[in-house]
Design a protein around this motif. Structure first.
Motif, short mmCIF file in Angstrom:
data_model
loop_
_atom_site.label_atom_id
_atom_site.label_comp_id
_atom_site.label_asym_id
_atom_site.label_seq_id
_atom_site.Cartn_x
_atom_site.Cartn_y
_atom_site.Cartn_z
N LYS A 36 73.31 -28.39 29.81
CA LYS A 36 72.64 -29.42 30.45
C LYS A 36 71.61 -29.14 31.49
N TYR A 37 71.23 -27.78 31.78
CA TYR A 37 70.48 -27.76 32.83
C TYR A 37 69.45 -26.08 32.54
N GLY A 38 69.85 -25.66 31.35
CA GLY A 38 69.06 -24.47 31.13
C GLY A 38 68.22 -24.87 29.75
N LYS A 39 67.21 -24.04 29.61
CA LYS A 39 66.28 -24.24 28.67
C LYS A 39 65.81 -22.82 28.25
N ILE A 40 66.19 -22.35 26.98
CA ILE A 40 65.72 -20.91 26.56
C ILE A 40 64.59 -21.16 25.54
N VAL A 41 63.54 -20.24 25.48
CA VAL A 41 62.68 -20.49 24.49
C VAL A 41 61.89 -18.78 24.52
N SER A 42 61.35 -18.70 23.18
CA SER A 42 61.02 -17.14 22.95
C SER A 42 59.85 -16.86 23.44
N TRP A 43 59.00 -17.87 23.83
CA TRP A 43 57.57 -17.62 24.48
C TRP A 43 57.24 -18.97 25.06
N ALA A 44 56.72 -19.17 26.10
CA ALA A 44 56.15 -20.35 26.75
C ALA A 44 54.61 -20.31 27.09
N PRO A 45 54.26 -21.55 27.15
CA PRO A 45 52.62 -21.75 27.60
C PRO A 45 52.58 -21.64 29.06
N GLN A 46 52.64 -20.46 29.58
CA GLN A 46 52.73 -20.04 30.88
C GLN A 46 52.14 -21.00 32.19
N GLN A 47 50.71 -20.92 31.72
CA GLN A 47 49.68 -21.70 32.68
C GLN A 47 50.34 -23.11 32.66
N GLU A 48 50.75 -23.67 31.67
CA GLU A 48 51.12 -25.19 31.73
C GLU A 48 52.32 -25.09 32.65
N VAL A 49 53.48 -24.47 32.40
CA VAL A 49 54.57 -24.40 32.90
C VAL A 49 54.53 -24.29 34.30
N LEU A 50 53.74 -23.22 34.68
CA LEU A 50 53.78 -22.88 36.17
C LEU A 50 52.88 -23.97 36.85
N ALA A 51 51.96 -24.81 36.00
CA ALA A 51 51.13 -26.01 36.79
C ALA A 51 52.06 -27.10 36.84
N HIS A 52 53.29 -27.22 36.24
CA HIS A 52 54.13 -28.53 36.21
C HIS A 52 54.97 -28.59 37.48
N PRO A 53 54.85 -30.02 38.04
CA PRO A 53 55.31 -30.28 39.23
C PRO A 53 57.04 -29.83 39.76
#
Length: 453
Positions: A326-343
């Motif tokens: 319900k509160y965790g998301k696991i991925v093999s790779w992430a679009p990091q700049q977009e993730v870190l920019a997310h509010p």
């Protein structure tokens, strides 16, 4: 109308080096410079694998590294010897063909990784200007350039080995660092130590023959280091201005489903956990990491590469996936700049790689630091002691970072108002330097203008 300026970019064969030079290449392309990006065949195939469409701005080509497809390229000494034996011939032929192929273009510069200094010799031989690019922090470059003085002072020997574990400080204004945390000493692999030390020595060769010395940093982030390096031109952070056109620089397909998941999370609630492209955990340590995140009981994104643990298939603690669903998301790779920019992002649990550090600084995200090799310890010192935008994880007497340590530090970080405020202030500093009139903005503009002359 003059000829279209054309540059050839040659990264060292490692993901972080490819990434930072690809970001620079996109900046140059945005300014009307044609870019040919030259990887080794092996790195080129890894780069192309996750790409759904070709990048129209950057011309991606490759040359052989001299090894067979099945050879172990983690043997850096063997790889480097093969590259020096084979690659210069092929690169020189490629450059010659580029020079002769289009009368409407002019090959004005070869840009190469500082640790990959020999393309600058080719540039000099062929009457082309050369730019050396340092992909890491200016502080790491300053340490590399001071190797001869460290040897002269008896702090290290001719192979980089330290006589004693001691703190060194290059100037009264630069943060100190332990000799055990020099980039070549931050690994137990002797061949890797030798290769990194040789690469650091190459920096001294590169700056003697280059026309420009570009650095993946900002003057305002490291003034104490930049002042030690003559003619340095800091040009970072190299943040993409268009999230839909991410630089083709990763070797894994980014799972963008985490962005939709982030949209559903509360403001500044999510812990982003990612340890780069080469960090590796044993199964015991991975279990502690997973359980520590579970114990915090806050939303998190966890990046688990296929080769992140010492198991062929990553094993999670019993029942973990169901409990955190319900509160965790696991991925093999992430679009990091977009993730870190997310509010929705609250903090970044990281290995302190330099590109990752710059990404988070530019987005105003606090850090939980878990360095393990190379220059990551210097970045940790910056984050925790100089900029004061993060906390450090501490292993126990067995070298294990426990689930309790992870929970304690994350809980503390997420409530630390000073660190959160410092992160916002540092973000403004980073953005100012890349906005019009900023030091990095001006350095890139000056470089582009000179390429067009």
């Amino acid at each position: 109308m003059g000829k279209l300026p054309h540059v050839v970019v040659v990264p060292a064969p490692a993901q972080s080096h490819v990434m930072s030079l690809m970001r620079l290449s996109h900046k140059l392309a945005d300014h009307g410079i044609k870019v040919t990006f030259v990887n080794t065949d092996f790195m080129h195939s890894k780069l192309m694998a996750p790409m759904s469409n070709k990048d129209s701005q950057i011309h991606l080509v490759s040359v052989p590294d001299g090894l067979e497809p099945g050879d172990d390229r983690r043997d850096v000494q063997k790889l480097n010897e093969s590259i020096l034996r084979v690659m210069p011939y092929h690169l020189e032929n490629l450059i010659r063909k580029i020079k002769e192929s289009n009368e409407d273009e002019e090959l004005t510069c070869i840009i190469t990784d500082v640790t990959f200094w020999w393309p600058l010799q080719i540039a000099e031989k062929m009457g082309i200007r050369g730019a050396a690019f340092w992909p890491a922090a200016a502080g790491t470059l300053a340490l590399s350039l001071h190797i001869p003085k460290l040897i002269e002072a008896g702090i290290i020997d001719n192979n980089g080995s330290m006589a004693n574990n001691e703190m060194i400080q290059l100037s009264p204004t630069i943060p100190g660092i332990s000799t055990s945390e020099l980039i070549w000493n931050c690994t137990a692999d002797k061949n890797m130590q030798n290769a990194i030390f040789e690469a650091a020595l190459n920096a001294n060769k590169a700056i003697k023959v280059c026309n420009w010395l570009l650095c993946n940093s900002a003057l305002e982030l490291e003034p104490w280091a930049c002042e030690l390096i003559p003619n340095i031109q800091p040009i970072a952070p190299l943040i993409s201005s268009n999230w839909q056109r991410q630089p083709a620089s990763h070797f894994l397909h980014a799972d963008s489903s985490c962005l939709n998941w982030l949209d559903q999370q509360p403001l500044r609630s999510v812990i982003y956990v990612a340890f780069g492209s080469i960090s590796f955990l044993n199964q015991c340590q991975f279990n502690e990491l997973a359980l520590g995140l579970e114990y915090v009981a806050r939303p998190f994104i966890l990046v688990v590469r296929p080769d992140f643990t010492d198991e062929l298939v990553t094993k999670y603690p019993d029942g973990f996936i169901d409990r955190i669903a319900k509160y965790g998301k696991i991925v093999s790779w992430a679009p990091q700049q977009e993730v870190l920019a997310h509010p929705s992002i609250a903090c970044f649990f990281t290995h302190c790689g330099w590109n990752s550090t710059l990404d988070a600084i530019t987005m105003g995200v606090p850090f939980l630091c878990w360095p393990n090799k190379f220059d990551q310890f210097l970045q940790k010192n910056y984050i925790c002691d100089v900029w004061k935008v993060g906390l450090e994880i501490n292993p126990d007497h067995n070298g294990i970072v426990s689930r309790d340590e992870i929970k304690t530090k994350l809980d503390r970080l997420l409530l630390d108002k000073d660190i959160i405020a410092n992160s916002s202030q540092l973000m403004e500093v980073a953005k100012k330097t890349i906005n019009e009139g900023g030091t990095s903005f001006n350095n890139i503009a000056q470089f582009v203008q000179q390429l067009k002359q």
